[in-house]
Write an enzyme that holds these catalytic residues in place. Structure first.
Site, PDB file in Angstrom:
ATOM      1  CG  ASP A 280      -2.198   0.782   0.989  1.00  0.00           C
ATOM      2  OD1 ASP A 280      -2.209   1.664   0.094  1.00  0.00           O
ATOM      3  OD2 ASP A 280      -3.187   0.539   1.702  1.00  0.00           O
ATOM      4  CD1 TRP A 281       0.597   5.798  -3.419  1.00  0.00           C
ATOM      5  CD2 TRP A 281       0.194   3.607  -3.549  1.00  0.00           C
ATOM      6  NE1 TRP A 281       0.580   5.456  -4.753  1.00  0.00           N
ATOM      7  CE2 TRP A 281       0.341   4.112  -4.869  1.00  0.00           C
ATOM      8  CE3 TRP A 281      -0.038   2.249  -3.393  1.00  0.00           C
ATOM      9  CZ2 TRP A 281       0.246   3.318  -6.002  1.00  0.00           C
ATOM     10  CZ3 TRP A 281      -0.143   1.437  -4.525  1.00  0.00           C
ATOM     11  CH2 TRP A 281       0.000   1.973  -5.803  1.00  0.00           C
TER      12      TRP A 281
END
Length: 823
Positions: free
Chosen positions: A222-223
């Site tokens: 995920d970012w």
């Protein structure tokens, strides 16, 4: 071809593939003809590279819980096909969706972005969604793997879940996405799982995902969800996002040279990235990363159809559908009546092509629009209404707004979320901006200005510092926890007088661990008070029918924070009480991303749950209210009578919301209806519940055999539409063990079929039950186990409405390995 490219790559080039180039694209290697591809956020649209609040317009589809309410895999697959087209319009080859985390507490800020509390329903819809997307040559990315059922301290919290609960509740949607849909990408979650970050969890990413399930796609973070170099690569995380790299690059090259990471580990990860490029056709046709808006009539029609198909009629004392002839005067009331609440908040946001409010949809549906009267009554927004109007934005190097601006641009909304700045001369970590706008109120009185900022900001009105988001700034609950709590200040404004608004913003000089963003949001509104509430009541009193639109919006149902409770925010419950007291024909239309308590339920004639159904909201609402379409939805999540009835809500903070960095899933497999059924807790509305506009008679269920066979048992039941209009009925099949050596839920959903029948038409639902459907996960043998003995197959209209019970025999114990390909 892949091996040939890998053979010609240097170690540095292989490593370069294992992190993004920027926020949305991968790294190309031009000398070897390796292109870069773009990814884009979903799941209810394809935003492209624009910010969460701007960018090129895109089709806005219903959110995932609304899709869960459809129980319609075929329709969800059609949406997947449409979304692939939307992704291509944004130059993207990878869609960051679907989200398949489980509805555990009902308070999760991303409850709206997930399908259901049940893993079987979630898996069925996720498989359909993925198959639709990937049929068009676009990769789907199932997320968040795994244990991300809350937004509280989500970047560091450890979800402590025993393996049985993981295998039975939280992992099956991911498992079926791999084994049945061949999903091309998996996104790890932010949280830790049993103490270890999922992005560096070898048991999760390698043993389970690759070795047991046979996953051959890529795993991306995920970012900003990657926290290490050696641990992530060795655990099986292929792609660190976003770029440019923080943990890889030279750090990873050095780790290989030092023997901490094997060269073949890097090569295998790089090979999976290349395989993804091959699967999406990037080698055959160089990707065109440019973006354009694609507003197709077929997408509009599908969104409208999905909106009605997911609408759940919770109560109807004979008032719906409304008959247009002779309808009389209609009061359209509530904070969600004139506002189009079409989606939740966070990374799922897109710039919709258009948004149709319920008021607009009702006016378009009725020939006599003069019979409609509108009143808001109260507000329900968590943040001050965002400023709307023309403004000029100037950008400066450095954080002090000094010198000449290096870029300037117009804007029309007081919300800025900068992924990309308008000039390459600007450094995202070292810039400042000045927004200048003018505001002319139409009424005199007290107005509230509000601002929240990731970074530092000050808001001036006619040169006076009114809102200080600079001095004493601390992280709060906005923009994924990177911005402060909204700062507010009241001021008296005169009608017709023009006021200058200036916001001065600078990026923060301090970079913290985790997500770091640059954003600011400011707004102004005149508070609604008792006079506005009284106006709504009088509007209802003078009407023949009162349509009351209440609920929440994307400020409440949003990534980054959980809900405080299950009550309607603001004065909405009071509004319902007072309107229903003066108008006996009150219909409540809800828009929430999950369950709510309804102390007012007995005082209204009908309740319709619309969720956040996308850009066609108003048209879909009108279709259902006036009978042009039936409410086709059934609840994908139990609605408890009170928050305390939820299995995650106890007096122990360690179970929810968490304590000392850990949240303990102490309820195990007893989530949602499994908890209510087994513990004898009556829900407000049970899982699978929903009313329609016609009636059905059910025959007795029949089975192909009463002994479980290796290929399973086929269960059939005949239904007849005995009403006077077309409609749909949902057949749910649950399995109940009649004897068990371990504690098991009273029953568990194992199959479903939705039939649409014309008046008088008869149809047959056919459902398949396999040996694994009788099983539980045995912690000792680490396998799925179905003991020999008797089981009931329950055919039901919802979790509390059983229509047939058929007893079958499992003649011999069945053991299913986690690596079995057919499930």
């Amino acid at each position: 071809m892949i091996d040939d490219i890998l053979d010609r790559m240097t170690l540095e080039e292989q490593v370069s593939l294992l992190a993004g180039a920027d926020f949305w694209t991968t790294v190309p290697i031009e000398r070897l003809g390796v292109p870069k591809i773009k990814v884009t956020d979903g799941p209810n649209g394809a935003r492209g590279a624009g910010s969460l609040v701007a960018g090129v317009n895109a089709a806005c589809f219903p959110v995932a819980i609304a899709l869960g309410a459809t129980w319609n895999s075929a329709l969800v697959e059609r949406m997947g096909v449409a979304l692939a087209g939307q992704a291509k319009s944004k130059g993207a080859a990878v869609l960051l969706a679907p989200t398949v985390n489980i509805h555990r507490s009902g308070l999760n800020g991303r409850n709206f972005e997930c399908y259901s509390e049940d893993p079987m329903l979630t898996a069925a819809l996720a498989v359909a969604y993925i198959q639709g997307v990937q049929s068009q040559g676009v990769a789907a990315t199932i997320k968040h793997f795994a244990g991300n059922e809350s937004e509280i301290e989500r970047q560091t919290m450890s979800s402590d879940i025993d393996e049985r609960a993981l295998r039975e509740i939280y992992l099956p949607p991911f498992e079926q996405a791999v084994k049945r849909a061949g999903v091309m990408a998996v996104m790890s979650s932010y949280n830790r799982l049993n103490g270890t970050y999922t992005s560096e969890h070898p048991w999760l990413l390698t043993k389970v995902l690759r070795d047991e399930w046979g996953f051959d796609g890529i795993v991306m973070s995920d970012w900003f969800g990657s926290h290490s170099t050696v641990a992530t690569v060795n655990a099986g995380l292929d792609l660190e996002m976003p770029g440019p790299t923080r943990d890889r690059g030279e750090k990873l090259v050095k780790a290989v040279r030092n023997g901490e990471v094997k060269p073949e580990t890097v090569r295998a990860a790089a090979g999976r990235i290349l395989t993804l490029l091959e699967r999406v056709g990037a080698f055959e046709n160089t990707p065109d990363l440019t973006e354009h808006a694609s507003d197709l009539p077929e997408d509009r029609a599908l969104i409208r159809q999905l909106g009605a198909e997911g609408a759940v009629l919770l109560k109807n004392d004979g008032i719906l559908p409304l008959q247009k002839p002779g309808l009389g005067h209609v009061a359209v009331i509530g904070p969600n009546a004139a506002e189009a609440r079409v989606m939740g908040g966070g990374s799922a946001q897109i710039a919709a092509h258009y948004k149709i409010s319920p008021l607009e949809g009702i006016r378009a549906s009725l020939s006599n629009a003069n019979s409609i009267r509108y009143a808001a009554g109260c507000r329900n927004n968590r943040l001050i209404n965002v400023f709307s109007g023309e403004m000029r934005v100037e950008y400066f190097k450095g954080q002090n707004l000094t010198g000449s601006p290096v870029a300037a641009e117009p804007a029309n909304k007081g919300e800025f979320f900068w992924f990309d700045l308008p000039s390459p001369e600007l450094d995202p970590s070292d810039f400042s901006a000045r927004m200048t706008a003018f505001y002319t109120p139409t009424e005199s009185g007290e107005y509230i200005f509000g601002m929240t900022n990731a970074g530092l900001a000050k808001l001036y009105v006619d040169g006076r510092l009114l809102v200080n988001g600079y001095d004493g700034w601390t992280r709060g609950d906005n923009y994924f926890g990177t911005a402060n709590v909204e700062q507010r200040q009241g001021v008296h404004l005169e009608a017709g007088q023009q006021y200058q608004i200036v916001v001065e913003y600078c990026s923060s000089a301090t970079v913290e661990e985790g997500i770091n963003l640059t954003a600011v949001r400011f707004g102004v509104e005149k508070p609604l008070g008792e006079a506005d509430m009284a106006e709504a009541v009088e509007t209802a009193r003078a009407a023949d029918i009162a349509l009351l639109f209440v609920g929440r919006d994307g400020q409440w149902d949003t990534e980054g924070l959980d809900l405080p409770d299950m009550r309607l925010p603001g004065r909405q419950e009071e509004l319902i009480e007072r309107v229903s007291a003066v108008n006996a024909n009150t219909v409540v239309v809800l828009q929430t991303g999950g369950p709510i308590e309804m102390p007012w339920l007995d005082k209204v004639k009908a309740v319709l749950q619309m969720w956040y159904p996308g850009q066609e909201l108003g048209n879909a609402v009108a279709d259902v209210l006036f009978g042009d379409a039936e409410p086709g939805g059934r609840l994908p999540q139990t609605f408890p009578k009170r928050l305390a009835d939820n299995s995650a809500i106890t007096h122990d903070a360690a179970i929810y919301p968490g304590k000392d960095g850990h949240v303990r899933y102490a309820e195990g497999v007893f989530v949602g209806y499994r908890h209510h059924d087994t513990r004898g807790i009556e829900p407000l509305f049970p899982f699978g519940f929903g009313l329609g506009y016609t009636r059905f008679s059910w025959g007795e269920g029949q089975v192909s055999t009463t002994e479980m066979e290796p290929d399973g048992i086929t269960v059939t039941v005949d239904l007849t539409n005995v009403g006077d209009r077309a409609g749909s009925e949902l057949v749910q099949l649950y399995v109940r063990p009649l004897a068990a050596t371990v504690e098991r839920p009273d029953k568990e959903l194992r199959a479903f079929a939705k039939l649409r029948l014309a008046p008088g038409e008869r149809g047959r639902a056919s459902l398949l039950v396999k040996p694994r459907d009788l099983s539980y996960f045995d912690m000792e043998t680490k396998a799925f186990r179905a003991a020999a003995g008797r089981y009931q197959l329950l055919l039901a209209a919802n979790a509390t409405d059983i229509r047939s019970a058929i007893t079958i025999e499992n003649p011999r114990e069945w053991i299913g390995k986690t690596s079995d390909r057919f499930i």
